[in-house]
Design a protein around this motif. Structure first.
Motif, PDB file in Angstrom:
ATOM      1  N   THR A 243       0.818  -1.219   0.000  1.00  0.00           N
ATOM      2  CA  THR A 243       0.000   0.000   0.000  1.00  0.00           C
ATOM      3  C   THR A 243       0.848   1.263   0.000  1.00  0.00           C
ATOM      4  OG1 THR A 243      -1.762  -1.145   1.173  1.00  0.00           O
ATOM      5  CG2 THR A 243      -1.781   1.250   1.301  1.00  0.00           C
TER       6      THR A 243
ATOM      7  N   ALA B  19       1.225   4.990   0.643  1.00  0.00           N
ATOM      8  CA  ALA B  19       0.637   6.106   1.395  1.00  0.00           C
ATOM      9  C   ALA B  19       1.642   6.512   2.468  1.00  0.00           C
ATOM     10  CB  ALA B  19      -0.681   5.696   2.041  1.00  0.00           C
TER      11      ALA B  19
ATOM     12  N   CYS C 126       0.863   7.238   5.715  1.00  0.00           N
ATOM     13  CA  CYS C 126       0.267   7.202   7.070  1.00  0.00           C
ATOM     14  C   CYS C 126       1.260   6.824   8.160  1.00  0.00           C
ATOM     15  CB  CYS C 126      -0.888   6.217   7.122  1.00  0.00           C
ATOM     16  SG  CYS C 126      -1.945   6.280   5.706  1.00  0.00           S
TER      17      CYS C 126
ATOM     18  N   TRP D   3      -3.387   6.502  13.589  1.00  0.00           N
ATOM     19  CA  TRP D   3      -3.495   5.964  12.225  1.00  0.00           C
ATOM     20  C   TRP D   3      -3.784   4.477  12.417  1.00  0.00           C
ATOM     21  CZ3 TRP D   3       0.527   3.006   9.498  1.00  0.00           C
ATOM     22  CH2 TRP D   3       1.602   2.652  10.317  1.00  0.00           C
ATOM     23  N   PRO D   4      -4.283   3.756  11.396  1.00  0.00           N
ATOM     24  CA  PRO D   4      -4.759   2.392  11.643  1.00  0.00           C
ATOM     25  C   PRO D   4      -3.785   1.507  12.417  1.00  0.00           C
ATOM     26  CG  PRO D   4      -5.448   3.105   9.482  1.00  0.00           C
ATOM     27  CD  PRO D   4      -4.578   4.205  10.032  1.00  0.00           C
TER      28      PRO D   4
ATOM     29  N   CYS E  23      -6.310   1.261   1.950  1.00  0.00           N
ATOM     30  CA  CYS E  23      -7.385   2.146   1.468  1.00  0.00           C
ATOM     31  C   CYS E  23      -6.949   3.070   0.341  1.00  0.00           C
ATOM     32  CB  CYS E  23      -8.002   2.932   2.623  1.00  0.00           C
ATOM     33  SG  CYS E  23      -7.025   4.324   3.216  1.00  0.00           S
TER      34      CYS E  23
HETATM   35 FE1  F3S Z   1      -3.254   4.413   5.825  1.00  0.00          FE
HETATM   36 FE2  F3S Z   1      -5.476   3.620   4.757  1.00  0.00          FE
HETATM   37 FE3  F3S Z   1      -3.657   1.878   5.416  1.00  0.00          FE
HETATM   38  S1  F3S Z   1      -5.266   5.204   6.289  1.00  0.00           S
HETATM   39  S2  F3S Z   1      -2.610   2.743   7.120  1.00  0.00           S
HETATM   40  S3  F3S Z   1      -3.447   3.408   3.852  1.00  0.00           S
HETATM   41  S4  F3S Z   1      -5.851   1.646   5.673  1.00  0.00           S
END
Ligand code: F3S
Ligand code: FSX
Ligand code: SF4
Length: 431
Positions: free
Chosen positions: A304, A306, A308, A320-321, A331
């Motif tokens: 993934t 991102a 975060c 954060w998750p 996501c």
């Molecule tokens: Fe971030 Fe979405 Fe994963 S908010 S940790 S990319 S579920």
């Protein structure tokens, strides 16, 4: 305070024509206003603005022209001279989480600031007007700023049955998007829903939900997926556009590289546990309480893209998750979130599986033979004699019994179980 500011920030339609003239005159003033002038007029301190610029720099350390190789003071000075960008924000099939994440800051100052650095001309869930007033406000803003405004789209667009599942003032969402999005300088699709369908498009997809780029492929579109996305990514894109009418470099899915060029797993605070083979087996088990890796609970972090793991939400550390003990569901990835079941363990394509490159943590040590050690001791004298004592101590230690989830100690007289792979088979690397 925030409420007042929201109402002050959004240009609303008004009830009488004379009031309309006043409103339009005010809007002209607002249009010419720079961010610095606006902040001064609203009593926002320079200190708060510099703090905001620092947060923006943390969110976008590279790849954003407005923050590149500058100090926070330089960023603030540059941005202060920029005219506030008109933004028209459309809502389609969404949960409003994208707006929430932007405005629900733990520091009220920040929410105030956000509404001051951009000029939010239309936002259905924040504006006071409704019905005809709201429609007038939208068409006035589109006409006034035609070709200059950014259209932010939140939520997916229903296409099934001629788009009958969502209408605004009698017009299907598809038509509103074509009209308002078509006249924008650029469109920012905020959230996974607007980027490629998101939750509403999950099987069985009753409304035929799609993202903006599916309907307006020729338009200039920036996708900011995430459910919800990080607010600083949006602000970075908007402010760069306001400053130079340019957009940051995008990847092949139209995501800004400054925010989506690395995966969660690269900077995950639980990465050491992944490498060592410490995996949570069940929510609430000892490993979970100890903060071990969530890969076996379905974490999609390795696939993934991102930020975060380094840019947490709501200005609160660890919000954060994965920080709160939930696996990443991917996501921000079109092919993962709402497509692959949340707790399904994924294949890892981007790196070697740790157990092939690292020793398992629970490999049994076995018993060092006193005879063998003694023979070495005779050969090398007193030094190896000390080694013998140490090795006896080592061999009598229990196997990692201080580590949660480790197997019980081997009972005296039990045959050595031989080498093992560690606590489990570890991640599934692709061939
Ligand atoms: Fe971030 Fe979405 Fe994963 S908010 S940790 S990319 S579920
Ligand atoms: Fe919700 Fe936005 Fe998810 Fe979607 O975010 S947080 S369902 S991406 O459109 O409001
Ligand atoms: Fe972090 Fe998930 Fe990677 Fe484990 S698999 S290190 S929890 S991103």
């Amino acid at each position: 305070m925030l409420k007042e500011l929201i109402f002050d920030s959004i240009s609303l339609s008004v009830e009488t024509s004379s009031a309309n003239v006043v409103e339009n005159a005010m809007a002209e003033t607002v249009m010419a206003e720079t961010i610095e002038q606006r902040l001064e007029r609203c009593g926002v301190s320079r200190r708060a603005f510099i703090q905001f610029c620092s947060s923006l720099m943390i969110a976008a350390p590279f790849g954003l022209a407005i923050t590149d190789k500058k100090t926070p003071e330089e960023v603030a000075a540059g941005l202060g001279k920029v005219a506030r960008l008109p933004v028209i924000w459309l809502h389609f099939q969404d949960c409003t989480g994208c707006s929430e994440t932007l405005l629900n800051s733990s520091h009220p100052d920040l929410a105030d600031l956000i509404l001051n650095v951009i000029s939010l001309e239309y936002h259905e869930t924040l504006m006071a007007g409704s019905g005809l007033q709201a429609q007038q406000a939208l068409s006035q803003a589109v006409e006034k700023y035609s070709g200059k405004y950014i259209c932010v789209v939140e939520g997916s667009i229903p296409t099934k049955d001629k788009g009958v599942y969502m209408k605004m003032a009698g017009r299907p969402a598809m038509e509103v998007l074509a009209d308002v999005g078509g006249k924008a300088g650029a469109i920012v699709a905020i959230g996974s829903c607007a980027s490629w369908g998101g939750i509403p498009s999950a099987d069985p997809d009753p409304t035929g939900a799609v993202g903006v780029a599916d309907l307006l492929p020729q338009q200039t579109i920036v996708n900011l997926p995430g459910c919800p996305p990080n607010p600083y990514t949006l602000l970075g894109v908007l402010l760069q556009y306001a400053d130079s009418s340019t957009l940051p470099e995008l990847d092949d899915q139209r995501r800004p590289k400054f925010a989506f060029d690395r995966d969660i797993h690269e900077h995950c605070p639980r990465r050491a546990h992944f490498d060592a083979g410490h995996f949570v087996k069940q929510f609430g088990d000892e490993g979970h309480r100890e903060g071990w890796c969530l890969y076996e609970m379905g974490c999609k972090g390795p696939e993934t893209h991102a930020g975060c793991s380094t840019r947490h939400f709501n200005e609160i550390p660890d919000v954060w998750p994965i920080g709160i003990g939930a696996p990443c569901i991917g996501c921000t990835e079109k092919s993962i979130a709402f497509r692959v079941p949340m707790f399904q363990v994924i294949q890892i394509h981007s790196l070697a599986a740790p157990p092939t490159t690292y020793a398992g943590i629970n490999a049994p040590q076995g018993i060092v033979s006193p005879l063998a050690t003694g023979l070495v001791g005779i050969a090398v004298g007193a030094l190896a004699g000390a080694g013998f004592v140490a090795s006896r101590k080592f061999s009598t230690q229990r196997s990692d019994d201080s580590i949660p989830g480790s197997p019980p100690p081997i009972a005296t007289g039990t045959p050595d179980p031989g080498p093992s792979e560690g606590p489990d088979d570890g991640p599934k690397a692709s061939a």
